[in-house]
Design a protein around this motif. Structure first.
Motif, PDB file in Angstrom:
ATOM      1  N   PRO A   1       5.939   5.535   5.544  1.00 18.57           N
ATOM      2  CA  PRO A   1       5.511   4.938   4.273  1.00 18.57           C
ATOM      3  C   PRO A   1       6.512   5.114   3.127  1.00 18.57           C
ATOM      4  O   PRO A   1       6.603   4.234   2.250  1.00 18.57           O
ATOM      5  CB  PRO A   1       4.201   5.690   3.962  1.00 18.57           C
ATOM      6  N   THR A   2       7.255   6.211   3.110  1.00 18.86           N
ATOM      7  CA  THR A   2       8.235   6.383   2.031  1.00 18.86           C
ATOM      8  C   THR A   2       9.366   5.369   2.155  1.00 18.86           C
ATOM      9  O   THR A   2       9.886   4.880   1.150  1.00 18.86           O
ATOM     10  CB  THR A   2       8.806   7.813   2.035  1.00 18.86           C
TER      11      THR A   2
ATOM     12  N   ARG B   1       8.495   8.579  -6.485  1.00 18.16           N
ATOM     13  CA  ARG B   1       8.782   7.261  -7.076  1.00 18.16           C
ATOM     14  C   ARG B   1       9.785   7.391  -8.212  1.00 18.16           C
ATOM     15  O   ARG B   1      10.749   6.614  -8.293  1.00 18.16           O
ATOM     16  CB  ARG B   1       7.495   6.602  -7.555  1.00 18.16           C
TER      17      ARG B   1
ATOM     18  N   ALA C   1       7.830   2.189   0.895  1.00 18.31           N
ATOM     19  CA  ALA C   1       7.694   2.223  -0.564  1.00 18.31           C
ATOM     20  C   ALA C   1       9.026   1.932  -1.243  1.00 18.31           C
ATOM     21  O   ALA C   1       9.082   1.218  -2.250  1.00 18.31           O
ATOM     22  CB  ALA C   1       7.153   3.582  -1.003  1.00 18.31           C
TER      23      ALA C   1
ATOM     24  N   ARG D   1       0.828  -1.208   0.000  1.00 22.92           N
ATOM     25  CA  ARG D   1       0.000   0.000   0.000  1.00 22.92           C
ATOM     26  C   ARG D   1       0.862   1.258   0.000  1.00 22.92           C
ATOM     27  O   ARG D   1       0.534   2.258  -0.652  1.00 22.92           O
ATOM     28  CB  ARG D   1      -0.937  -0.006   1.207  1.00 22.92           C
ATOM     29  N   ALA D   2       1.983   1.206   0.700  1.00 23.72           N
ATOM     30  CA  ALA D   2       2.878   2.367   0.734  1.00 23.72           C
ATOM     31  C   ALA D   2       3.377   2.707  -0.659  1.00 23.72           C
ATOM     32  O   ALA D   2       3.466   3.887  -1.026  1.00 23.72           O
ATOM     33  CB  ALA D   2       4.056   2.087   1.665  1.00 23.72           C
TER      34      ALA D   2
ATOM     35  N   ALA E   1       1.825   1.877  -3.529  1.00 23.21           N
ATOM     36  CA  ALA E   1       0.675   2.295  -4.341  1.00 23.21           C
ATOM     37  C   ALA E   1       0.302   3.750  -4.073  1.00 23.21           C
ATOM     38  O   ALA E   1      -0.162   4.458  -4.985  1.00 23.21           O
ATOM     39  CB  ALA E   1      -0.520   1.385  -4.047  1.00 23.21           C
ATOM     40  N   GLU E   2       0.519   4.219  -2.847  1.00 23.33           N
ATOM     41  CA  GLU E   2       0.139   5.582  -2.479  1.00 23.33           C
ATOM     42  C   GLU E   2       1.290   6.571  -2.564  1.00 23.33           C
ATOM     43  O   GLU E   2       1.115   7.751  -2.238  1.00 23.33           O
ATOM     44  CB  GLU E   2      -0.427   5.567  -1.046  1.00 23.33           C
TER      45      GLU E   2
ATOM     46  N   ASP F   1       3.841   9.289  -3.798  1.00 20.89           N
ATOM     47  CA  ASP F   1       3.833  10.403  -4.750  1.00 20.89           C
ATOM     48  C   ASP F   1       4.616   9.991  -5.997  1.00 20.89           C
ATOM     49  O   ASP F   1       5.764   9.560  -5.900  1.00 20.89           O
ATOM     50  CB  ASP F   1       4.502  11.606  -4.093  1.00 20.89           C
TER      51      ASP F   1
ATOM     52  N   HIS G   1       2.038   6.814  11.826  1.00 20.75           N
ATOM     53  CA  HIS G   1       1.788   5.853  10.741  1.00 20.75           C
ATOM     54  C   HIS G   1       1.512   4.455  11.274  1.00 20.75           C
ATOM     55  O   HIS G   1       2.008   3.449  10.743  1.00 20.75           O
ATOM     56  CB  HIS G   1       2.975   5.846   9.772  1.00 20.75           C
TER      57      HIS G   1
END
Length: 446
Positions: free
Chosen positions: A174-175, A86, A178, A76-77, A79-80, A82, A168
């Motif tokens: 999350p970054t 990315r 990701a 999910r991290a 997919a969400e 920025d 979180h």
């Protein structure tokens, strides 16, 4: 009041040891930190995940339900994430991979004597633990810098630990997650600080969700003084990359340098931490004065101005005035900076004379911040003068060299005298006998 102090070494003929004593250094007492870290490491060794969760609640202000981050949270991290971030991470990954690919090592084979061969095999560490900080700043770039060389080396098992975040859900930022997803890292642990290092080194029977964590063979990655102290305590149980200290930049510059660039680069490192070191070495009093003037303009405009002022004003930062480039080179070689920029006439030739630095950035268009993100080089580098005896993180950090020796009877026979003589000289006669028995009586080789 000046933002940064000035040390004048002009007219002084100093030895390398005297220069090392004269250059600014941060106050970093790892031994003192060990006193507070030792109980944490011992508790994790004895009680596993429960001790890690307790430490996380005490130091990070959050207690996740369990330590292993679920796969769906990592997915999910990504997919969400920025899209711009990315793309930037993908650029960094591609460039570091390109540089690391050139560091792969083939086995070396040397025929020492006719029939006597020594091979050097390069074998990746099997299981590594990578630590990514999560304190003042979120550092997905450190995920890239740790993971890519490990993968390039052929490491088969990677565990990544990063502190849980109150904002979180008790998971790492999350970054960070990701970046793990982009690199295919699926074993991620929500643990930070000394407790994370201890967990990686000792493993745990149950991470709070019924799954176990096997200990790793090597721990790498930057961190604060408590992370460094924990690394020192577990060294020997596992391998470590280095004992990292606060980040540092040294800039060797002459009157051709642009003071705007020099000031901006000093600020960029000071932004990391109040203990960060920013050092300018120059033979130009005018550049020193102009840089101070630029600092006075640029620092108030910075988002982290207070932190930057503290770092620039600390004993670890300063301007060092020298007689010329020869003395300047002597200073930077004695300092052995994590990051060294060269802003001089004929900068490539000057850089070629540098012997001690974690990484060298040549000319006005190669700032250290480029190396932090998108140059393709690695930003996990030796600090505190460690470049005098070690280098930065790379593919070789995750490889082990193993000698494989294969002699036939003729080659051993030709080596008997040397082996026998040295065994006798060291009063280890059974060493010589282990060679000779292969050539006498019934034990003779056929």
């Amino acid at each position: 009041m000046p933002l940064i102090s000035v040390t004048d070494l002009r007219g002084r003929d100093l030895s390398a040891a005297q220069l090392r004593a004269a250059v600014p250094r941060p106050e970093l007492d790892v031994d003192a930190a060990i006193a507070s870290v030792h109980p944490v490491v011992a508790a994790v060794r004895e009680r596993g995940a429960e001790a890690v969760l307790e430490a996380g609640e005490r130091f990070d202000g959050v207690r996740p339900e369990h330590l292993r981050v679920p796969a769906e949270v990592i997915e999910r991290a990504l997919a969400e994430l920025d899209p711009a971030i990315r793309r930037a991470l993908e650029t960094a990954i591609d460039r570091v991979r390109a540089v690391d690919a050139a560091q792969r090592r083939e086995d070396d084979v040397v025929e020492v004597i006719d029939g006597g061969i020594v091979r050097q095999r390069w074998i990746p560490v099997e299981r590594v633990g990578l630590y990514v900080p999560g304190g003042r700043a979120v550092l997905p770039s450190s995920v890239v810098m740790n993971v890519v060389p490990a993968q390039t080396a052929g490491v088969s098992q990677i565990v990544l630990a990063s502190p849980p975040q109150k904002d979180h859900g008790g998971y790492p930022h999350p970054t960070i997650l990701a970046a793990c997803a982009l690199l295919g890292v699926t074993d991620v642990i929500a643990a930070g600080g000394a407790q994370a290092i201890a967990l990686l080194a000792h493993g745990a029977d149950d991470l709070g969700d019924g799954t176990l964590l096997d200990p790793v063979d090597l721990v790498t990655g930057p961190g604060n003084v408590y992370v460094t102290a924990a690394k020192r305590l577990v060294r020997g149980t596992v391998g470590i990359d280095a004992e990292a200290g606060p980040t540092e930049i040294a800039i060797l510059a002459d009157e051709s340098a642009d003071p705007r660039f020099v000031a901006a680069d000093l600020i960029s490192q000071a932004e990391h931490d109040p203990l960060a070191a920013s050092v300018l070495v120059t033979d130009s009093p005018r550049l020193a004065a102009d840089t101070e003037a630029e600092l006075a303009v640029q620092v108030p405009q910075a988002r982290h101005a207070d932190r930057i002022r503290e770092a620039l004003g600390g004993r670890q930062s300063g301007v060092i005035l020298v007689d010329g480039l020869d003395q300047g080179l002597a200073v930077v070689n004695a300092y052995g900076a994590e990051h060294l920029e060269i802003h001089t006439v004929d900068a490539p030739a000057v850089a070629a004379r540098v012997t001690n630095a974690g990484a060298i950035f040549i000319g006005p268009h190669s700032p250290v911040s480029l190396g932090d993100y998108a140059a393709g080089s690695n930003h996990v580098l030796p600090t505190g003068g460690g470049s005098r005896f070690g280098g930065g993180l790379g593919v070789q950090s995750f490889l082990r060299g193993i000698h494989v020796i294969e002699y036939d009877e003729r080659a051993l026979d030709a080596s008997r005298e040397a082996a026998r003589t040295l065994a006798a000289a060291e009063d280890l006669p059974s060493h010589g006998r282990a060679v000779e028995i292969r050539f006498d009586g019934e034990g003779q080789s056929r």
